[in-house]
Design a protein around this motif. Sequence first.
Motif, PDB file in Angstrom:
ATOM      1  N   THR A  26     -72.838  28.600  10.739  1.00  0.00           N
ATOM      2  CA  THR A  26     -71.929  29.245  11.688  1.00  0.00           C
ATOM      3  C   THR A  26     -70.631  28.450  11.797  1.00  0.00           C
ATOM      4  O   THR A  26     -69.540  29.032  11.830  1.00  0.00           O
ATOM      5  CB  THR A  26     -72.593  29.406  13.071  1.00  0.00           C
ATOM      6  N   ASN A  27     -70.736  27.131  11.854  1.00  0.00           N
ATOM      7  CA  ASN A  27     -69.535  26.288  11.892  1.00  0.00           C
ATOM      8  C   ASN A  27     -68.683  26.509  10.644  1.00  0.00           C
ATOM      9  O   ASN A  27     -67.467  26.662  10.726  1.00  0.00           O
ATOM     10  CB  ASN A  27     -69.912  24.810  12.017  1.00  0.00           C
ATOM     11  N   PHE A  28     -69.348  26.530   9.482  1.00  0.00           N
ATOM     12  CA  PHE A  28     -68.647  26.746   8.222  1.00  0.00           C
ATOM     13  C   PHE A  28     -67.909  28.085   8.249  1.00  0.00           C
ATOM     14  O   PHE A  28     -66.735  28.178   7.895  1.00  0.00           O
ATOM     15  CB  PHE A  28     -69.640  26.695   7.057  1.00  0.00           C
ATOM     16  N   ALA A  29     -68.603  29.121   8.695  1.00  0.00           N
ATOM     17  CA  ALA A  29     -68.004  30.463   8.758  1.00  0.00           C
ATOM     18  C   ALA A  29     -66.847  30.487   9.750  1.00  0.00           C
ATOM     19  O   ALA A  29     -65.808  31.101   9.486  1.00  0.00           O
ATOM     20  CB  ALA A  29     -69.060  31.493   9.131  1.00  0.00           C
ATOM     21  N   TYR A  30     -67.018  29.805  10.878  1.00  0.00           N
ATOM     22  CA  TYR A  30     -65.952  29.762  11.888  1.00  0.00           C
ATOM     23  C   TYR A  30     -64.715  29.065  11.336  1.00  0.00           C
ATOM     24  O   TYR A  30     -63.588  29.513  11.552  1.00  0.00           O
ATOM     25  CB  TYR A  30     -66.439  29.072  13.161  1.00  0.00           C
ATOM     26  N   TYR A  31     -64.913  27.983  10.601  1.00  0.00           N
ATOM     27  CA  TYR A  31     -63.774  27.280  10.009  1.00  0.00           C
ATOM     28  C   TYR A  31     -63.065  28.167   9.001  1.00  0.00           C
ATOM     29  O   TYR A  31     -61.855  28.083   8.817  1.00  0.00           O
ATOM     30  CB  TYR A  31     -64.207  25.978   9.335  1.00  0.00           C
ATOM     31  N   LYS A  32     -63.815  29.038   8.357  1.00  0.00           N
ATOM     32  CA  LYS A  32     -63.228  29.956   7.381  1.00  0.00           C
ATOM     33  C   LYS A  32     -62.381  31.029   8.065  1.00  0.00           C
ATOM     34  O   LYS A  32     -61.258  31.293   7.657  1.00  0.00           O
ATOM     35  CB  LYS A  32     -64.327  30.667   6.566  1.00  0.00           C
ATOM     36  N   ASP A  41     -71.272  37.267  12.364  1.00  0.00           N
ATOM     37  CA  ASP A  41     -71.563  38.390  11.466  1.00  0.00           C
ATOM     38  C   ASP A  41     -71.734  37.913  10.028  1.00  0.00           C
ATOM     39  O   ASP A  41     -72.663  38.335   9.329  1.00  0.00           O
ATOM     40  CB  ASP A  41     -70.448  39.436  11.521  1.00  0.00           C
ATOM     41  N   LEU A  42     -70.835  37.028   9.580  1.00  0.00           N
ATOM     42  CA  LEU A  42     -70.923  36.506   8.212  1.00  0.00           C
ATOM     43  C   LEU A  42     -72.241  35.768   7.993  1.00  0.00           C
ATOM     44  O   LEU A  42     -72.904  35.944   6.969  1.00  0.00           O
ATOM     45  CB  LEU A  42     -69.743  35.568   7.923  1.00  0.00           C
ATOM     46  N   VAL A  43     -72.608  34.942   8.961  1.00  0.00           N
ATOM     47  CA  VAL A  43     -73.840  34.152   8.845  1.00  0.00           C
ATOM     48  C   VAL A  43     -75.065  35.067   8.814  1.00  0.00           C
ATOM     49  O   VAL A  43     -75.957  34.894   7.974  1.00  0.00           O
ATOM     50  CB  VAL A  43     -73.940  33.119   9.996  1.00  0.00           C
ATOM     51  N   GLN A  44     -75.104  36.036   9.699  1.00  0.00           N
ATOM     52  CA  GLN A  44     -76.248  36.957   9.718  1.00  0.00           C
ATOM     53  C   GLN A  44     -76.354  37.734   8.410  1.00  0.00           C
ATOM     54  O   GLN A  44     -77.452  37.895   7.869  1.00  0.00           O
ATOM     55  CB  GLN A  44     -76.162  37.917  10.910  1.00  0.00           C
ATOM     56  N   ASP A  45     -75.206  38.188   7.900  1.00  0.00           N
ATOM     57  CA  ASP A  45     -75.212  38.907   6.614  1.00  0.00           C
ATOM     58  C   ASP A  45     -75.691  38.004   5.485  1.00  0.00           C
ATOM     59  O   ASP A  45     -76.438  38.446   4.599  1.00  0.00           O
ATOM     60  CB  ASP A  45     -73.815  39.449   6.303  1.00  0.00           C
ATOM     61  N   ALA A  46     -75.266  36.740   5.511  1.00  0.00           N
ATOM     62  CA  ALA A  46     -75.665  35.797   4.456  1.00  0.00           C
ATOM     63  C   ALA A  46     -77.179  35.544   4.509  1.00  0.00           C
ATOM     64  O   ALA A  46     -77.850  35.558   3.473  1.00  0.00           O
ATOM     65  CB  ALA A  46     -74.893  34.483   4.597  1.00  0.00           C
ATOM     66  N   PHE A  47     -77.724  35.311   5.698  1.00  0.00           N
ATOM     67  CA  PHE A  47     -79.172  35.094   5.817  1.00  0.00           C
ATOM     68  C   PHE A  47     -79.951  36.347   5.398  1.00  0.00           C
ATOM     69  O   PHE A  47     -81.010  36.245   4.781  1.00  0.00           O
ATOM     70  CB  PHE A  47     -79.553  34.668   7.238  1.00  0.00           C
ATOM     71  N   THR A  48     -79.406  37.505   5.710  1.00  0.00           N
ATOM     72  CA  THR A  48     -80.057  38.747   5.295  1.00  0.00           C
ATOM     73  C   THR A  48     -80.108  38.840   3.775  1.00  0.00           C
ATOM     74  O   THR A  48     -81.139  39.191   3.192  1.00  0.00           O
ATOM     75  CB  THR A  48     -79.306  39.971   5.877  1.00  0.00           C
ATOM     76  N   LYS A  49     -79.002  38.496   3.122  1.00  0.00           N
ATOM     77  CA  LYS A  49     -78.972  38.519   1.653  1.00  0.00           C
ATOM     78  C   LYS A  49     -79.978  37.523   1.062  1.00  0.00           C
ATOM     79  O   LYS A  49     -80.634  37.822   0.068  1.00  0.00           O
ATOM     80  CB  LYS A  49     -77.568  38.197   1.144  1.00  0.00           C
ATOM     81  N   ILE A  50     -80.080  36.368   1.680  1.00  0.00           N
ATOM     82  CA  ILE A  50     -81.040  35.376   1.193  1.00  0.00           C
ATOM     83  C   ILE A  50     -82.463  35.916   1.321  1.00  0.00           C
ATOM     84  O   ILE A  50     -83.267  35.803   0.400  1.00  0.00           O
ATOM     85  CB  ILE A  50     -80.875  34.030   1.936  1.00  0.00           C
TER      86      ILE A  50
END
Length: 171
Positions: A26-32, A41-50
């Motif tokens: 989440t921190n990484f995504a926030y910095y982006k 949203d990005l983090v949840q989508d990424a975990f879903t893909k994994i």
Amino acid sequence: MIEEKPRLCEEQYFNDFYIKNVQSATNFAYYKCGDSDAALDLVQDAFTKIWENCAQIDFNKVKTYLLTTINNLFLNTIKHKKVVFQYEKEVPNLDITNQNPEYLLEEEEFKLKLQNAIASLSESQREVFLMNRIEGKKYREIAELLDISQKAVEKRMSAALKILKSQIENI
């Protein structure tokens, strides 16, 4: 030989991985993206893909896969925003309300009323009105072009507006 299910596909292992990495992801995504809601949203989508691709992912490289996925999802949203922005630039006056036939009819009726009202003005009033409202000229410029005083321009404009107001409601 029975093929073993990858550890990442085991719900308990995935849950542990999620809990261990969700904050840093989440921190990484926030910095982006600089937006906490978008980052989640990005983090949840990424975990879903994994989770959906758990069988193809080497669980020793899953953290790298997570961050790469977040980065790619972020880049995709940027690309999408660019496409939307480009479209809005090319079609700036697309008005959703124009889809309504009743609105279109009212707009046509108003245009007709306005054209008739402008046509009913005297030539001098119409000339001043159109130069000011359509061409955007200032009273001083109109006075110079017509070789009359600025006061005369103001008087003609005032008379034109009174006539238009009396002929068209809500103007």
